[in-house]
Scaffold this active site. Structure first.
Site, short mmCIF file in Angstrom:
data_model
loop_
_atom_site.label_atom_id
_atom_site.label_comp_id
_atom_site.label_asym_id
_atom_site.label_seq_id
_atom_site.Cartn_x
_atom_site.Cartn_y
_atom_site.Cartn_z
N LYS A 54 0.84 -1.20 0.00
CA LYS A 54 0.00 0.00 0.00
C LYS A 54 0.88 1.26 0.00
O LYS A 54 0.64 2.19 -0.77
CB LYS A 54 -0.93 0.00 1.24
CG LYS A 54 -2.02 -1.06 1.14
CD LYS A 54 -2.81 -1.24 2.44
CE LYS A 54 -3.73 -2.45 2.31
NZ LYS A 54 -4.53 -2.76 3.49
N GLN A 98 -4.43 -1.13 9.62
CA GLN A 98 -4.38 -2.49 9.09
C GLN A 98 -4.94 -3.50 10.09
O GLN A 98 -4.61 -3.46 11.27
CB GLN A 98 -2.92 -2.84 8.73
CG GLN A 98 -2.74 -4.17 8.02
CD GLN A 98 -3.36 -4.21 6.62
OE1 GLN A 98 -3.52 -3.18 5.97
NE2 GLN A 98 -3.71 -5.40 6.16
N ASP A 121 -10.98 3.01 3.87
CA ASP A 121 -11.25 1.57 3.85
C ASP A 121 -12.74 1.30 3.67
O ASP A 121 -13.13 0.18 3.32
CB ASP A 121 -10.82 0.95 5.19
CG ASP A 121 -9.59 0.07 5.08
OD1 ASP A 121 -9.37 -0.49 4.00
OD2 ASP A 121 -8.88 -0.06 6.09
N1 GUN Z 1 -6.61 -6.60 6.49
C1 GUN Z 1 -6.88 -7.40 5.43
N2 GUN Z 1 -7.50 -6.69 4.46
C2 GUN Z 1 -7.62 -5.43 4.90
C3 GUN Z 1 -8.15 -4.24 4.34
O1 GUN Z 1 -8.69 -4.21 3.23
N3 GUN Z 1 -8.07 -3.13 5.12
C4 GUN Z 1 -7.51 -3.16 6.36
N4 GUN Z 1 -7.49 -2.01 7.05
N5 GUN Z 1 -7.01 -4.24 6.90
C5 GUN Z 1 -7.06 -5.37 6.18
#
Ligand code: GUN
Length: 298
Positions: A54, A98, A121
């Site tokens: 990311k 995350q 998100d």
């Molecule tokens: N953990 C696994 N997928 C995601 C996601 O799309 N966003 C976040 N914040 N954590 C994750």
């Protein structure tokens, strides 16, 4: 006949190119770029690898990017205080925490503390409520379902009146996707069945699907004879089924037996290289959108 491959890797590149132009236009107009903070608590290897991707993508797009790594024993209070700080920071337009978080932290409380206007998100209940209403009410779509919808639209998969079966009812993928594809409007208008672990005759439901989306987290769940010939199959599963000591990387498998399914399906996504790359592209798209809306309001 072998199915047409829907390549998330390629479609992602197209989207990132579009976003790059958008970031440049923002820089020209306002002298600003989108700001994203990625908060990582602890060092779960899968989370570290997702966050690294990311951050890399955000930097490639020229974002103002902060990677905020916190120790696994950070208190809930301290994490909430950190989020409050980023909520108030005018140069940050997107906040991502995350998941999963360590067990001593209430993840719901943390996600609800993020300013809904920076919730790139799309996990905040206000944004999920807006998604349910649809149309102009929608602010941020959760990234994985948004990526799946883009894959379907950009691969010219007909959705209007189509039978869509979504297997898996998570808050992150299955539930929001089922709502999105059933909404009135372009890239939707489907008749959606949301199937799950308690669904009777799962195979029969899958066999009806013009579009089958599998997000169950069970490797090889969908057998070849569950797929209607010519159907579009979207495999959301990312299951670590082993470790390759030569590459040092995990061996990934989807929820669908790809090698055999591609002989029956009309179109199919691979794992890896299907839905995965799209999720990050959609996170970037949400952040760019958030930045525009912040700058235009001022
Ligand atoms: N953990 C696994 N997928 C995601 C996601 O799309 N966003 C976040 N914040 N954590 C994750």
């Amino acid at each position: 006949m072998a199915a047409e491959l829907i390549s998330g890797t390629q479609i992602r590149q197209t989207i990132l190119k579009e976003l790059g132009k958008d970031v440049e236009a923002m820089r020209q107009k306002y002298g600003k770029v989108p700001g994203l903070v990625t908060i990582l608590v602890g060092d779960n290897p899968a989370s570290v690898s997702y966050v690294t991707l990311k951050v890399r993508t955000a930097l490639e797009l020229g974002f103002h990017e902060i990677q905020d790594s916190q120790p696994a024993d950070i208190s809930e209070e301290a994490l909430l205080a950190l989020i409050a700080r980023y909520n108030a920071d005018p140069d940050i337009h997107g906040i991502l925490v995350q998941l999963p978080l360590p067990p001593h932290i209430d993840a719901t409380k943390v996600l609800y503390a993020i300013d809904p206007d920076k919730d790139v998100d799309g996990f905040h209940p206000l944004n999920l409520g807006r998604l349910l209403i649809g149309g102009d009410a929608v602010r941020f779509l959760p990234c994985t379902p948004a990526g799946i919808q883009e894959l379907l639209v950009r691969s010219n998969t007909p959705l209007e009146g189509a039978e869509v079966v979504v297997v898996g009812r998570s808050n992150i993928v299955g539930k929001p996707l089922a709502v999105m594809l059933g909404q009135k409007g372009p890239g939707a208008n489907a008749t959606v069945t949301l199937a799950h672990t308690r669904t009777r005759n799962l195979a029969d439901h899958c066999r009806r699907a013009d579009v089958l989306v599998v997000a169950a987290g069970v490797p090889g769940l969908v057998k070849t004879d569950w797929i209607k010939p010519g159907a579009t199959v979207i495999d959301v599963g990312v299951n670590r089924i082993g470790f390759n000591p030569e590459t040092g990387k995990a061996i990934l498998s989807g929820d669908v037996d790809f090698e055999r399914a591609k002989e029956v399906a009309g179109k199919i996504t691979p794992v890896p290289g299907g839905v995965g790359p799209m999720t990050i592209a959609m996170l970037m798209k949400n952040t760019v959108r958030s930045a525009w809306s912040y700058l235009e309001q001022r």
